[in-house]
Write an enzyme that holds these catalytic residues in place. Structure first.
Site, PDB file in Angstrom:
ATOM      1  N   GLY A   1       7.997  15.158  30.255  1.00 49.47           N
ATOM      2  CA  GLY A   1       7.357  15.438  31.539  1.00 49.47           C
ATOM      3  C   GLY A   1       6.354  16.562  31.386  1.00 49.47           C
ATOM      4  O   GLY A   1       5.846  16.817  30.285  1.00 49.47           O
ATOM      5  N   SER A   2       6.101  17.257  32.467  1.00 46.27           N
ATOM      6  CA  SER A   2       5.049  18.270  32.455  1.00 46.27           C
ATOM      7  C   SER A   2       5.489  19.541  31.725  1.00 46.27           C
ATOM      8  O   SER A   2       6.681  19.851  31.649  1.00 46.27           O
ATOM      9  CB  SER A   2       4.665  18.620  33.893  1.00 46.27           C
ATOM     10  OG  SER A   2       5.790  19.144  34.559  1.00 46.27           O
ATOM     11  N   THR A   3       4.518  20.271  31.229  1.00 47.19           N
ATOM     12  CA  THR A   3       4.799  21.526  30.532  1.00 47.19           C
ATOM     13  C   THR A   3       5.483  22.515  31.476  1.00 47.19           C
ATOM     14  O   THR A   3       6.423  23.218  31.075  1.00 47.19           O
ATOM     15  CB  THR A   3       3.495  22.099  29.957  1.00 47.19           C
ATOM     16  OG1 THR A   3       3.067  21.218  28.907  1.00 47.19           O
ATOM     17  CG2 THR A   3       3.670  23.502  29.386  1.00 47.19           C
ATOM     18  N   GLU A   4       5.066  22.543  32.729  1.00 40.71           N
ATOM     19  CA  GLU A   4       5.635  23.512  33.680  1.00 40.71           C
ATOM     20  C   GLU A   4       7.138  23.252  33.853  1.00 40.71           C
ATOM     21  O   GLU A   4       7.947  24.184  33.809  1.00 40.71           O
ATOM     22  CB  GLU A   4       4.920  23.414  35.041  1.00 40.71           C
ATOM     23  CG  GLU A   4       3.486  23.913  35.020  1.00 40.71           C
ATOM     24  CD  GLU A   4       2.537  23.099  34.112  1.00 40.71           C
ATOM     25  OE1 GLU A   4       2.739  21.865  33.954  1.00 40.71           O
ATOM     26  OE2 GLU A   4       1.602  23.692  33.532  1.00 40.71           O
TER      27      GLU A   4
ATOM     28  N   GLY B   1       9.016  21.610  31.772  1.00 39.87           N
ATOM     29  CA  GLY B   1       9.628  21.882  30.467  1.00 39.87           C
ATOM     30  C   GLY B   1       9.973  23.355  30.311  1.00 39.87           C
ATOM     31  O   GLY B   1      11.042  23.709  29.800  1.00 39.87           O
TER      32      GLY B   1
ATOM     33  N   GLU C   1       9.216  16.859  25.387  1.00 35.68           N
ATOM     34  CA  GLU C   1       7.946  16.139  25.133  1.00 35.68           C
ATOM     35  C   GLU C   1       7.072  16.397  26.341  1.00 35.68           C
ATOM     36  O   GLU C   1       7.306  15.835  27.416  1.00 35.68           O
ATOM     37  CB  GLU C   1       8.206  14.639  25.001  1.00 35.68           C
ATOM     38  CG  GLU C   1       9.046  14.248  23.811  1.00 35.68           C
ATOM     39  CD  GLU C   1       8.316  14.396  22.501  1.00 35.68           C
ATOM     40  OE1 GLU C   1       7.069  14.495  22.502  1.00 35.68           O
ATOM     41  OE2 GLU C   1       8.999  14.415  21.470  1.00 35.68           O
TER      42      GLU C   1
ATOM     43  N   CYS D   1       0.167  11.104  28.067  1.00 33.05           N
ATOM     44  CA  CYS D   1       0.188  12.442  27.471  1.00 33.05           C
ATOM     45  C   CYS D   1      -0.740  12.512  26.263  1.00 33.05           C
ATOM     46  O   CYS D   1      -1.322  13.545  25.978  1.00 33.05           O
ATOM     47  CB  CYS D   1       1.607  12.806  27.076  1.00 33.05           C
ATOM     48  SG  CYS D   1       2.396  11.513  26.111  1.00 33.05           S
TER      49      CYS D   1
HETATM   50  P1  NAD Z   1       7.333  16.115  35.860  1.00 28.67           P
HETATM   51  O1  NAD Z   1       7.559  17.215  34.904  1.00 28.67           O
HETATM   52  O2  NAD Z   1       6.877  16.442  37.222  1.00 28.67           O
HETATM   53  O3  NAD Z   1       8.670  15.265  36.069  1.00 28.67           O
HETATM   54  C1  NAD Z   1       9.345  14.635  34.998  1.00 28.67           C
HETATM   55  C2  NAD Z   1      10.802  14.411  35.361  1.00 28.67           C
HETATM   56  O4  NAD Z   1      11.447  15.667  35.539  1.00 28.67           O
HETATM   57  C3  NAD Z   1      11.042  13.640  36.652  1.00 28.67           C
HETATM   58  O5  NAD Z   1      12.159  12.800  36.444  1.00 28.67           O
HETATM   59  C4  NAD Z   1      11.352  14.743  37.651  1.00 28.67           C
HETATM   60  O6  NAD Z   1      12.167  14.319  38.735  1.00 28.67           O
HETATM   61  C5  NAD Z   1      12.114  15.722  36.791  1.00 28.67           C
HETATM   62  N1  NAD Z   1      12.069  17.125  37.219  1.00 28.67           N
HETATM   63  C6  NAD Z   1      11.111  17.738  37.971  1.00 28.67           C
HETATM   64  N2  NAD Z   1      11.392  19.052  38.091  1.00 28.67           N
HETATM   65  C7  NAD Z   1      12.534  19.278  37.393  1.00 28.67           C
HETATM   66  C8  NAD Z   1      13.302  20.442  37.098  1.00 28.67           C
HETATM   67  N3  NAD Z   1      12.962  21.635  37.556  1.00 28.67           N
HETATM   68  N4  NAD Z   1      14.391  20.313  36.308  1.00 28.67           N
HETATM   69  C9  NAD Z   1      14.737  19.119  35.794  1.00 28.67           C
HETATM   70  N5  NAD Z   1      14.055  17.971  36.042  1.00 28.67           N
HETATM   71  C10 NAD Z   1      12.959  18.057  36.823  1.00 28.67           C
HETATM   72  O7  NAD Z   1       6.351  15.121  35.104  1.00 28.67           O
HETATM   73  P2  NAD Z   1       5.650  13.802  35.666  1.00 28.67           P
HETATM   74  O8  NAD Z   1       4.608  14.237  36.633  1.00 28.67           O
HETATM   75  O9  NAD Z   1       6.679  12.812  36.089  1.00 28.67           O
HETATM   76  O10 NAD Z   1       4.980  13.211  34.327  1.00 28.67           O
HETATM   77  C11 NAD Z   1       3.732  13.567  33.873  1.00 28.67           C
HETATM   78  C12 NAD Z   1       3.847  14.597  32.748  1.00 28.67           C
HETATM   79  O11 NAD Z   1       4.637  14.074  31.695  1.00 28.67           O
HETATM   80  C13 NAD Z   1       2.511  14.926  32.121  1.00 28.67           C
HETATM   81  O12 NAD Z   1       2.414  16.315  31.949  1.00 28.67           O
HETATM   82  C14 NAD Z   1       2.572  14.237  30.761  1.00 28.67           C
HETATM   83  O13 NAD Z   1       1.770  14.783  29.768  1.00 28.67           O
HETATM   84  C15 NAD Z   1       4.011  14.327  30.430  1.00 28.67           C
HETATM   85  N6  NAD Z   1       4.368  13.317  29.433  1.00 28.67           N
HETATM   86  C16 NAD Z   1       4.581  13.707  28.135  1.00 28.67           C
HETATM   87  C17 NAD Z   1       4.894  12.752  27.161  1.00 28.67           C
HETATM   88  C18 NAD Z   1       5.120  13.139  25.727  1.00 28.67           C
HETATM   89  O14 NAD Z   1       5.602  12.298  24.977  1.00 28.67           O
HETATM   90  N7  NAD Z   1       4.812  14.361  25.304  1.00 28.67           N
HETATM   91  C19 NAD Z   1       4.978  11.412  27.513  1.00 28.67           C
HETATM   92  C20 NAD Z   1       4.752  11.047  28.839  1.00 28.67           C
HETATM   93  C21 NAD Z   1       4.452  12.018  29.799  1.00 28.67           C
END
Ligand code: NAD
Length: 484
Positions: A229-232, A234, A251, A285
């Site tokens: 998911g997002s860096t923030e 993460g 990731e 990503c």
């Molecule tokens: P996101 O970080 O907003 O959410 C990802 C997941 O985390 C969702 O299931 C969400 O419900 C959950 N989540 C949100 N806040 C949380 C918290 N505080 N604690 C635990 N879980 C939480 O990301 P997104 O908007 O769904 O996806 C887009 C991002 O994902 C982009 O930054 C993209 O680059 C990244 N991404 C990375 C890869 C990689 O392989 N490096 C692959 C795909 C997407």
């Protein structure tokens, strides 16, 4: 509307304990697709308890590697049996063109299950070369226990599969939480795992928003969180996991540079970069986003890529002719529009696009025109932040050292690409670029056999290949006194 989708806990499909539900929508037209259970803390507790019980149950713990591998192989068979239906479901829920959900997303998921089915029988320790006399030392690779898998909305099915398959191949049990925008294909994956004969509680699926993810991360009986998911987010997960030193795999985001050298085949670079930038409407990503073009070729590249971008067919993903589908949500549409407005305000030259795509039946969906900026400076927000939309920023450079320094001037380090006909430049640049993956003259690809993950703020750890086996196991050393 059909009955709300439920949670998978201990092999049963159950509503959230609170009775709460949420809805998911088709981003191509804004219509409601399904209602799903909104899990809460009590459901997280139940799912983790079910996963723990399953981890300790001989039905899973003592299952032979061969039997475990067969179950994963069976999941792959079931994915292939239902491939067309799964691809349609993904396209409706996520928005991606059906050619991509069929030919990449679902195919990759089946491939990953097959790949790790093979590894289930090859998880090996080593004999250690210790210097203590009369002593045998060997290592075992043991499962971690209960792992929480948290996934994003951009490639929901494939990403769930590429975490689930290695986690199971190594003998863990899991609680899987898909993104709230796109839960449907992951729920189907849960059904296929049940059908494949995985014992109750080995795979649990919880739908819901960030609160569910947070509760999973905070849970003391979860041994590892594997997050994409997002860096923030993460960063938040890493901070939260510090409390009990939970293992964490991350990731995260990317801002891939594309270096196009003076000798590059510009026509090939245009085709490859356009696809590399715009697949999944730029919601990837590894998408190519910052184009460092040799100054002598920059005008030609800009002209050609902008012209090609204008010809792309925009439409609902379910239409087989669509190349560019909608963004996943209104929120994402607003976010992308905000970055584009910022680019204009900071003085980048808008060559094409820049607005919401409308007319021709697009008005009720979240469509954005492919957008090309030229004359972008390194300090502009569009050159620094991950946009996750169909926006290309073109910059030019004069020499290789400068191109490398500017490509590396980022907090991210997930992927990069080099376009050149010079073999030595290709390898030199591949070595100098700060990224987990460097592509040469090609599209961004993912394969179960190749590591995937990032440097810097693009994450921790690697998925795929044998790297994922390490991510989902602990090493134990065993000392045996052989003295008589
Ligand atoms: P996101 O970080 O907003 O959410 C990802 C997941 O985390 C969702 O299931 C969400 O419900 C959950 N989540 C949100 N806040 C949380 C918290 N505080 N604690 C635990 N879980 C939480 O990301 P997104 O908007 O769904 O996806 C887009 C991002 O994902 C982009 O930054 C993209 O680059 C990244 N991404 C990375 C890869 C990689 O392989 N490096 C692959 C795909 C997407």
């Amino acid at each position: 509307m059909t009955q709300a989708e439920r949670l998978l806990i201990a092999g049963e499909w159950v509503p959230a304990e609170s009775g709460r539900t949420s809805r998911t929508y088709d981003p191509s037209n804004g219509t409601e697709l399904a209602e799903f259970a909104e899990a809460g803390r009590a459901d997280v507790d139940s799912a983790v308890a079910a996963a723990r019980a399953a981890f300790e149950d001989p039905a899973w713990r003592d299952l032979s590697p061969d039997a475990r591998g067969r179950m994963l192989w069976k999941v792959a068979d079931l994915i292939e049996r239902d491939a067309a239906e799964l691809a349609e479901l993904e396209t409706h829920d996520q928005g991606q063109p059906i050619a991509m959900s069929t030919g990449v997303n679902v195919v990759l998921a089946a491939q990953v299950f097959r790949y790790y089915a093979g590894w289930a029988t090859k998880i090996e320790g080593k004999l250690s070369s210790v210097s203590v006399p009369d002593t045998l030392h060997y290592t075992r690779r043991e499962p971690l226990g209960v792992v929480g898998l948290i996934t994003p909305w951009n490639f929901p099915f494939a990403i769930a599969a590429w975490k689930l398959a290695p986690a199971l191949a190594t003998g863990n049990t899991v609680v899987l939480k898909p993104a709230e925008q796109t839960p449907l294909s992951t729920l189907r994956l849960g059904r296929l795992c049940v059908e494949a004969g995985l014992p109750a509680g080995v795979v649990n699926v919880l739908t819901g928003g960030p609160e569910v993810g947070r509760a999973l991360v905070a849970h003391p009986d979860v041994d590892k969180i594997s997050f994409t998911g997002s860096t923030e987010v993460g960063q938040q997960i890493a901070a939260a996991a510090a409390t009990d030193l939970k293992r964490v795999g991350l990731e995260l985001g990317g801002k891939a540079p594309s270096i196009i050298t003076r000798d590059a085949d510009i026509d090939a670079a245009v085709v490859g970069n356009l696809q590399g930038a715009l697949f999944n409407t730029g919601q990837a990503c590894g998408a190519y986003t910052r184009f460092y073009v040799d100054a002598k070729r920059a005008d030609e590249f800009t002209e050609k890529i902008a012209a090609a971008a204008q010809t792309l067919k925009i439409g609902p993903g379910i239409d087989p002719d669509t190349v560019l589908g909608p963004l996943v949500s209104q929120e994402q549409l607003d976010r992308v529009a905000g970055y584009v407005a910022g680019g204009v305000a900071q003085g980048a030259q808008l060559v094409t696009g820049g607005d919401r795509a409308s007319g021709r039946g697009l008005d009720s969906g979240y469509f954005f025109s492919p957008t090309v900026f030229a004359g972008v400076r390194d300090d502009m927000t569009i050159a620094r932040e991950e946009i996750f939309g169909p926006v290309l920023s073109i910059l030019s450079y004069d020499d290789e050292d400068e191109a490398v320094a500017r490509a590396n001037d980022t907090r991210y380090g997930l992927a990069a690409v080099v376009w050149t006909h010079d073999l030595t430049a290709a390898h030199r640049l591949a070595a100098r670029i700060h990224a987990g993956t460097v592509f040469v003259n090609q599209l961004p690809l993912i394969d179960p056999g190749a590591p995937w993950g990032g440097f810097g703020m693009s994450g921790w750890g690697r998925e795929m290949g044998t790297f994922a086996l390490d991510e989902f196991t602990e090493t134990k050393g065993v000392w045996v006194n052989l003295a008589r």
